[in-house]
Design an enzyme around this catalytic site. Sequence first.
Site, PDB file in Angstrom:
ATOM      1  N   GLU A 239      -7.901  16.723  14.451  1.00 54.31           N
ATOM      2  CA  GLU A 239      -7.891  15.727  15.518  1.00 54.31           C
ATOM      3  C   GLU A 239      -8.167  16.397  16.857  1.00 54.31           C
ATOM      4  OE1 GLU A 239      -4.218  13.614  15.602  1.00 54.31           O
ATOM      5  OE2 GLU A 239      -4.332  12.988  13.496  1.00 54.31           O
TER       6      GLU A 239
ATOM      7  N   HIS B  77       0.115  15.422  19.660  1.00 56.68           N
ATOM      8  CA  HIS B  77       0.409  14.476  18.586  1.00 56.68           C
ATOM      9  C   HIS B  77       1.211  15.254  17.552  1.00 56.68           C
ATOM     10  CE1 HIS B  77      -1.134  11.791  15.045  1.00 56.68           C
ATOM     11  NE2 HIS B  77       0.138  11.555  15.352  1.00 56.68           N
TER      12      HIS B  77
END
Length: 364
Positions: free
Chosen positions: A113, A169
């Site tokens: 990501e 995250h």
Amino acid sequence: MLSLTSFTQHRRRVHLIPFLLCLFFLSMASSTKLLLGSFNIQVLGKSKMSKSHVVTALVKILLRYDLVLVQEIRDKSETAIQDLLLQLNAASPANAQYRLFLSSRLGRTSSKEQLGWFYKAAKITKVGDEQIVDAQDIYERPPQVVYFDLSSGQGLGKPSDTVAIIGIHVDPDDAVAEINALANVVDTVVAQGKAKGGVWVMGDLNADCSYVTKTEWACIKDTACTDTIMKLYNPEKYEWLIPDDADTTTTIGSDCAYDRFVVAKPVPKQLSNASVHDFGSDVETLGALTMDEIKAISDHYPIELTWATAASATTAKEEDTTSSTIQVNRNNTDTNGENGVNDVSMSVTLFSGVLLLCIVSLSL
């Protein structure tokens, strides 16, 4: 009949009234508020960007923010996020165009990501960034520190005007350990002294429900309990601005405060109004959405806070892409909107006009 002296005093009092009114409006014009956000846009890639109704909603949501950290950018070609930038700027006026700064692709597995930082360059200047070195392999996706000058586009990058935002995250399967390790990151950034305006963590911390359970939270908050350690929860050093009973998820039946702001104390006086933006209830902006339409946008709501700052008399300067020597996997993607940003914001025009009016009234 007024004497010459009393007439002069009366005349001064008459002219003093508009001058005082000018000062009042000047104080209003010389301050502005920035809305800063964090939004986990579930699996942001080509598939999501191919759905026009989803993209339209995403653009309308992101337009709320002067700066927003987007998480779960999965498209390795980076075309999806660049398309989102183009559509965001197409919907923005010329004096409110966004720039985008992307992290490197992060993650231990092939499913990596990126973090994406959208910000209005007429109001905010990026002055540096650091990708945290994870020598002990604590994080699935190591945090990124980005330094911003929030002084309404002055772009001087002075430590007093600079904030450091630590974006991440967190891996839900290892949330307690990753959040615990963030305390050292915050403390290091504070100690470096490059961001005297404020230091905080923001992002999807997965800090609730099955990932940080009620039992674990009870232990974390009990100084006598050592079964679960989370150094980032320390009320003497850090302020958690989104409460534990908030719901940052869009799923029916879920009530989880996953997304958080955690601010190093003292909390900057410019920060206020931390909250969850329930875009499903924003009928005026998005219309009436079904639950399926809401979930197609994301399984998370954005979180947001307000930063109050002084208006600038200049436009944003080009960013200083200074990076720390501790940075690894540097990604220099810092993309301008198609038209760029060189226009003075409306608040600057208002400030200048009111200031001129005050000067004229004083000279009368």
